[in-house]
Design a protein around this motif. Sequence first.
Motif, PDB file in Angstrom:
ATOM      1  N   TRP A 203       0.833  -1.183   0.000  1.00  0.00           N
ATOM      2  CA  TRP A 203       0.000   0.000   0.000  1.00  0.00           C
ATOM      3  C   TRP A 203       0.879   1.249   0.000  1.00  0.00           C
ATOM      4  O   TRP A 203       2.066   1.184   0.365  1.00  0.00           O
ATOM      5  CB  TRP A 203      -0.960   0.028   1.187  1.00  0.00           C
ATOM      6  CG  TRP A 203      -0.280  -0.123   2.533  1.00  0.00           C
ATOM      7  CD1 TRP A 203      -0.075  -1.263   3.239  1.00  0.00           C
ATOM      8  CD2 TRP A 203       0.293   0.935   3.331  1.00  0.00           C
ATOM      9  NE1 TRP A 203       0.578  -1.030   4.410  1.00  0.00           N
ATOM     10  CE2 TRP A 203       0.819   0.338   4.501  1.00  0.00           C
ATOM     11  CE3 TRP A 203       0.415   2.309   3.164  1.00  0.00           C
ATOM     12  CZ2 TRP A 203       1.453   1.080   5.492  1.00  0.00           C
ATOM     13  CZ3 TRP A 203       1.037   3.045   4.166  1.00  0.00           C
ATOM     14  CH2 TRP A 203       1.542   2.431   5.303  1.00  0.00           C
TER      15      TRP A 203
ATOM     16  N   TRP B 296       0.506   5.613   0.923  1.00  0.00           N
ATOM     17  CA  TRP B 296      -0.339   6.689   1.431  1.00  0.00           C
ATOM     18  C   TRP B 296       0.408   8.016   1.247  1.00  0.00           C
ATOM     19  O   TRP B 296       1.454   8.228   1.868  1.00  0.00           O
ATOM     20  CB  TRP B 296      -0.682   6.446   2.907  1.00  0.00           C
ATOM     21  CG  TRP B 296      -1.634   7.469   3.473  1.00  0.00           C
ATOM     22  CD1 TRP B 296      -2.545   8.190   2.799  1.00  0.00           C
ATOM     23  CD2 TRP B 296      -1.736   7.857   4.847  1.00  0.00           C
ATOM     24  NE1 TRP B 296      -3.232   9.016   3.653  1.00  0.00           N
ATOM     25  CE2 TRP B 296      -2.755   8.840   4.916  1.00  0.00           C
ATOM     26  CE3 TRP B 296      -1.078   7.474   6.014  1.00  0.00           C
ATOM     27  CZ2 TRP B 296      -3.113   9.431   6.123  1.00  0.00           C
ATOM     28  CZ3 TRP B 296      -1.438   8.066   7.203  1.00  0.00           C
ATOM     29  CH2 TRP B 296      -2.451   9.039   7.251  1.00  0.00           C
TER      30      TRP B 296
ATOM     31  N   HIS C  95      -3.484  12.810   0.606  1.00  0.00           N
ATOM     32  CA  HIS C  95      -4.278  11.824   1.334  1.00  0.00           C
ATOM     33  C   HIS C  95      -4.775  10.716   0.415  1.00  0.00           C
ATOM     34  O   HIS C  95      -5.775  10.050   0.707  1.00  0.00           O
ATOM     35  CB  HIS C  95      -5.460  12.487   2.058  1.00  0.00           C
ATOM     36  CG  HIS C  95      -5.036  13.489   3.089  1.00  0.00           C
ATOM     37  ND1 HIS C  95      -4.495  13.126   4.301  1.00  0.00           N
ATOM     38  CD2 HIS C  95      -5.064  14.848   3.047  1.00  0.00           C
ATOM     39  CE1 HIS C  95      -4.207  14.213   4.999  1.00  0.00           C
ATOM     40  NE2 HIS C  95      -4.536  15.276   4.268  1.00  0.00           N
TER      41      HIS C  95
ATOM     42  N   PHE D  24      -4.697   7.095  -1.013  1.00  0.00           N
ATOM     43  CA  PHE D  24      -4.301   5.799  -0.464  1.00  0.00           C
ATOM     44  C   PHE D  24      -4.591   4.735  -1.519  1.00  0.00           C
ATOM     45  O   PHE D  24      -5.735   4.596  -1.981  1.00  0.00           O
ATOM     46  CB  PHE D  24      -5.086   5.504   0.817  1.00  0.00           C
ATOM     47  CG  PHE D  24      -4.677   4.221   1.482  1.00  0.00           C
ATOM     48  CD1 PHE D  24      -3.521   4.144   2.253  1.00  0.00           C
ATOM     49  CD2 PHE D  24      -5.455   3.075   1.344  1.00  0.00           C
ATOM     50  CE1 PHE D  24      -3.167   2.964   2.875  1.00  0.00           C
ATOM     51  CE2 PHE D  24      -5.096   1.899   1.949  1.00  0.00           C
ATOM     52  CZ  PHE D  24      -3.946   1.847   2.722  1.00  0.00           C
TER      53      PHE D  24
ATOM     54  N   CYS E  43      -3.858   0.525  -2.856  1.00  0.00           N
ATOM     55  CA  CYS E  43      -3.519  -0.831  -2.421  1.00  0.00           C
ATOM     56  C   CYS E  43      -3.253  -1.692  -3.645  1.00  0.00           C
ATOM     57  O   CYS E  43      -3.833  -1.488  -4.721  1.00  0.00           O
ATOM     58  CB  CYS E  43      -4.663  -1.460  -1.616  1.00  0.00           C
ATOM     59  SG  CYS E  43      -5.128  -0.551  -0.150  1.00  0.00           S
TER      60      CYS E  43
ATOM     61  N   THR F 174      -9.806   4.154   1.477  1.00  0.00           N
ATOM     62  CA  THR F 174      -9.037   5.264   2.051  1.00  0.00           C
ATOM     63  C   THR F 174      -8.243   4.715   3.226  1.00  0.00           C
ATOM     64  O   THR F 174      -8.492   3.603   3.709  1.00  0.00           O
ATOM     65  CB  THR F 174      -9.964   6.395   2.522  1.00  0.00           C
ATOM     66  OG1 THR F 174     -10.796   5.893   3.584  1.00  0.00           O
ATOM     67  CG2 THR F 174     -10.831   6.899   1.375  1.00  0.00           C
ATOM     68  N   PHE F 175      -7.281   5.506   3.694  1.00  0.00           N
ATOM     69  CA  PHE F 175      -6.509   5.026   4.846  1.00  0.00           C
ATOM     70  C   PHE F 175      -7.405   4.850   6.074  1.00  0.00           C
ATOM     71  O   PHE F 175      -7.211   3.933   6.883  1.00  0.00           O
ATOM     72  CB  PHE F 175      -5.370   5.989   5.159  1.00  0.00           C
ATOM     73  CG  PHE F 175      -4.497   5.529   6.300  1.00  0.00           C
ATOM     74  CD1 PHE F 175      -3.535   4.554   6.104  1.00  0.00           C
ATOM     75  CD2 PHE F 175      -4.655   6.053   7.578  1.00  0.00           C
ATOM     76  CE1 PHE F 175      -2.754   4.107   7.150  1.00  0.00           C
ATOM     77  CE2 PHE F 175      -3.877   5.621   8.620  1.00  0.00           C
ATOM     78  CZ  PHE F 175      -2.914   4.642   8.407  1.00  0.00           C
TER      79      PHE F 175
ATOM     80  N   TYR G 184      -9.092   1.593   5.684  1.00  0.00           N
ATOM     81  CA  TYR G 184      -8.124   0.525   5.950  1.00  0.00           C
ATOM     82  C   TYR G 184      -7.881   0.377   7.464  1.00  0.00           C
ATOM     83  O   TYR G 184      -7.802  -0.737   7.990  1.00  0.00           O
ATOM     84  CB  TYR G 184      -6.816   0.838   5.234  1.00  0.00           C
ATOM     85  CG  TYR G 184      -5.717  -0.172   5.472  1.00  0.00           C
ATOM     86  CD1 TYR G 184      -5.700  -1.390   4.805  1.00  0.00           C
ATOM     87  CD2 TYR G 184      -4.691   0.097   6.382  1.00  0.00           C
ATOM     88  CE1 TYR G 184      -4.695  -2.324   5.021  1.00  0.00           C
ATOM     89  CE2 TYR G 184      -3.688  -0.819   6.613  1.00  0.00           C
ATOM     90  CZ  TYR G 184      -3.695  -2.034   5.931  1.00  0.00           C
ATOM     91  OH  TYR G 184      -2.709  -2.948   6.155  1.00  0.00           O
ATOM     92  N   TYR G 185      -7.786   1.505   8.171  1.00  0.00           N
ATOM     93  CA  TYR G 185      -7.556   1.478   9.629  1.00  0.00           C
ATOM     94  C   TYR G 185      -8.735   0.822  10.352  1.00  0.00           C
ATOM     95  O   TYR G 185      -8.552   0.090  11.329  1.00  0.00           O
ATOM     96  CB  TYR G 185      -7.338   2.898  10.134  1.00  0.00           C
ATOM     97  CG  TYR G 185      -7.163   3.009  11.623  1.00  0.00           C
ATOM     98  CD1 TYR G 185      -5.963   2.632  12.235  1.00  0.00           C
ATOM     99  CD2 TYR G 185      -8.185   3.489  12.437  1.00  0.00           C
ATOM    100  CE1 TYR G 185      -5.800   2.730  13.597  1.00  0.00           C
ATOM    101  CE2 TYR G 185      -8.034   3.598  13.798  1.00  0.00           C
ATOM    102  CZ  TYR G 185      -6.844   3.215  14.377  1.00  0.00           C
ATOM    103  OH  TYR G 185      -6.674   3.314  15.734  1.00  0.00           O
TER     104      TYR G 185
END
Length: 872
Positions: free
Chosen positions: A442, A444, A449, A451, A453, A469-470, A473-474
Amino acid sequence: MSKRLLKRWVNQIARAVPLRAILVVPFVLQTFIAVGLTGWLSLRNGQEAVNEVATQLRQEISNKIEQHLDYYLQFPALINKINSEAIYYPRFNINEPALIEEHLLNYLQLFPNVNSILFASEEKVFIEARKLSDQQIVLFSSSSDTNFSLFYYNLDSKWNKIKSYKMIDNLDPRQELWYKNIINGKGKTVWSQVSEDLEFEDQLAIIQGIALYDENQNLLGITGVKISLNHINQFLQNLRIGQSGQTFILDESGKLIASSIPDKNALFQSPNSVSYQQDLIQSTMQFLFNNFRDFQNIKTTQNLNFKLNGEQQFVQVVPFNDSSGLQWLIVVVIPESDFMDKIYENTRITILLCITALFVAILLGSITSRWVTQSIQSMSQAASAISQGDWNKIVIGRTKELFDLAQLFNKMAKQLQLSFTALKQREANLTEAQKLAHIGSWKWDLRTHNFTCSDELLRILGQEDNDLTFHHYYQLIHVDDQYTYQEMIHQAIEAGYSFELDYRMMRIDGSIRYVYGKGQSTVNSQGKTIRLLGTVMDISERKLAEKALKNSEAELKQKTQQLEQTLEELQKTQAHLIQSEKMSSLGQLVAGIAHEINNPVSFIYGNIIFAKEYAENLIELIEIYKHSYQPNPEVIEKTEAIDLEYLLQDFPKLIDSMKMGADRIQCIVKSLRNFSRLDESPIKNIDIHEGLENTLLILQSRLKNSVEKAPIEIIKDYGNLPKVECYAGLLNQVFMNILVNAIDATEEYNSRRSELELQEHPSWIKIKTEFIQAQPLASSGLYSRFNRFQRVAQDSIRIRIEDNGPGISESTQKRLFDPFFTTKPLGKGTGLGLSISYQIITEKHRGQLQCLSETGVGTEFMITIPVSQSHA
C-alpha cells in the motif's frame, strides 16, 4: 543600454509566465494584500485585549478563593483558643469522656460552618464530634470504657447514642501523624500535614490544633478542628472560570490538595472532559515545577504563560498564608482559546471576504483572458486523450510560442507512452510475485491523502474495489490492535521511523486474517514525512498452527491439574479413613478401660462410707472403755506398743485419704468417658470448656514437673461462651492433636535449653476462648484497615491455643495441613493429626483453622466455628 536589458529581462519573464496568470494575478494579489492586512491588524488588537481580560479574570478568581479560605479557616483558630482555655473549667474534665463529648457537640452546633471538632489525650482517649450533614451529627469515641477501640455512634435529636459500630481495634491517637504535628507546635496553634481521614479513608483532611498543658506544663493532649478538603474541592468546582479554565491549590511541598475537577465518574467526550482538565492541571504543575523547582520560593503573586498542545495558557499563582503556619499556593489557569472564539470568528469572516474577493478577481481575469486562451484548448484535449490511453493525438500550435510548446508536448507524449508501457509490465510482474508470496502493498500520500492498495492486499482483505481510504483501511484492523498500529504510524510520520508488527485484519465476510506488516516513510528535503509505504504478508496459517499448539498445551496442563487434584483428594480420603479408624478404636478402648475401672472403684467408693462409719463407732467404743474400765498391765503395754493415741488420730485421716483417691479415680474415669463421647449423639450442644478441661486432665502427666523434663504451665483465659452445637468427639480429637503437638514441640525445644534459660523463660501454653458476634460481610467505609480478622456472618466462638515454643518456619506453615506431612522423626508421627483436624473444623463444622507462627517467638492455632451448625 540599461533600458534595453531591462526590457529584455521583462520579456523573458513574460514568456515564462502563463498568459492567464499575467492577466489574473494582479487582481488577485492586490485584493489579497488589502483584506489580509486588515485581518492581521484585527487579530493583533484582539490578542492584546485577550491578555488584559485574562489578567483581570485570573485576579478576580484568585480573590474569590482567598476570601473564601479566609472565611472558612477563621473558625478553627477561635475554637482551638476556646478549648485550650476550657481545660481549666470543670465542664471540660479530660478524665470524663462524657463531659468532653457534650462540650464538643455544643460547639459543633454553635459554629455551623465547622464540620468536625476533636480531642485526643496522652491517655489514648480520642473523641470527635462530626457533622455529616445539616440534619445528622455523629460521634467517634475511643477510651478505657471501650477498651480503647474506636466506636461510631449515631445520635438522636437530643444527642443520645442510639446505635454504634466498632471501627478500629486498639486505637492509639498518639501514633497518628496529625497528633505528632500538633504536639510539635509546643502550645501554639498549628496545622497538620494533609492526610487520609482517620474514619473515612477515601477523603483527605487537614487539622488545625493546639497542644494542651496543665499548670505544671505537663502535656495533657491536643484539641483541634478537622477541615475536610472535599468542601474546598466543591467550592472550586462551583467557580466558573471561562469555558475550560481550572483552578487548584498546592501545599508547600507541591502536593495537589484541592482542584476544580468534577467527579471522576462524570466523563464527557469533549474538550472540557475530565481527562482534558486533568491534563491541563498536571501540565501546569509541571510547568511551575520546571520554573521554580521549590514551591516555597514563590513569595509573591506570579502571572505566567506557557503553551500546552500548541495553545497559550494564562497562569496566576497566589501564595496563601495564615498565622498558624499554613502555606498554600492558589493557581488559576485559563486557556487562551476561551477568549479567542470571537476573534477567530472575525478572522474567519475576514478570510471568507478574502476568498470572495479572490474569486471575483479570478472571475474577472478569466473573462478577460478567455479570448486569448482558446488556442490552448486543443492541447488540453490532447492531454485528456493521452490520459485515456489514446497516444495518437497530435497537437498543432497557431503561434510560434504555441508551436514550440506543441512540439515539446508531442515529444513528451511519446516518452510517456514508452515509460507507461514499461511500468505496466513491471507492475504485472510485481503483482504476480505478490500473489505467489501472499504479500500485498500500500501507499499513502500525506499531501493528497491518496491511499492505494495492490491487488494482493485487496484479496487478503476480501475487498473487490480499490476505493479504500486510509481511514477505511484502519477500520479493518482488529479493534484490539488499532492502538498499537496507530502509535507505529504516528512515530513513522513524526520521526521518520520504519516499523514492523503482527496484527489482525477483519475481512468483509467477518473472518479474521493474521498479517505481518512493515512500513517506512519518505521525507522531503526539509525532513518532513510526505509519504508512507508498506507491505502486508498473510501469516494466518502460521498463527493458526501456533494457536492449535497452545490449545494442545493448555489441554495437557488441564488434564495434569485434574490428575493432581484427584491424587490430592485420594490422599485426603485415605488419611481420613486411617485416622477415623484409629480414633474409633482408641475411643472404644478408652471407653472400655473407663468402664472396667469404674466397677471396682464404685464398689470401693461405696464401702468406704460404711468403713468410715464403723471405724468411728469403734473409736467411740474404745474411748468409753478407757473411761469406764481400769486397764490391766497387758492392755497398757499393748496400747503403748501400737501408739493408740496416734492410731486414733490417724485412722480417720487414712479413711479420708482413701475416699479422696477414689474420688480422683472417678474423675479420671468421667474424663475418659467424656473424651471418647461414644455414648452420645453425633452432634449436640456442649460446653467447650468442659471438653478442654477433659483433654487437659488426660494430658496432665505430660505437663507436670519431673526429673526428666521441665514443667509446662497452662494459662487459661476463658470467655463467656454459650453452648455450641458440634461433633463433641471430633472436636475433642482436634483439641488433643493441637495440644499434643504443642507439648511435643515445647519439650523438644526445652531439651535444647539450659536450666538458666528454663528458669528465666519458663514454658507455657495459653488457652483463650471468646465469643464473636455476627457482623455483615459486605465492606463499609466505617471499617478501618486496622481490623485484623475477617468478619463473620453468624455468631461464632474462637479458641486460641498459643505456646512460646520454637515457632514454625514459613515453608513448613505452607504444608502444615497436608496429609502425611510431618516434621517429627520416623515412628513418632504420621502427619495425619493436623490434616484431619483441618477437615473436622472446615468441613464438619463450617469453620476456620488458622496457624499464626513466628520462628523463635511461638505458635498460635486459632479455631473458629459457628455456634449453630444448622445455620452454618
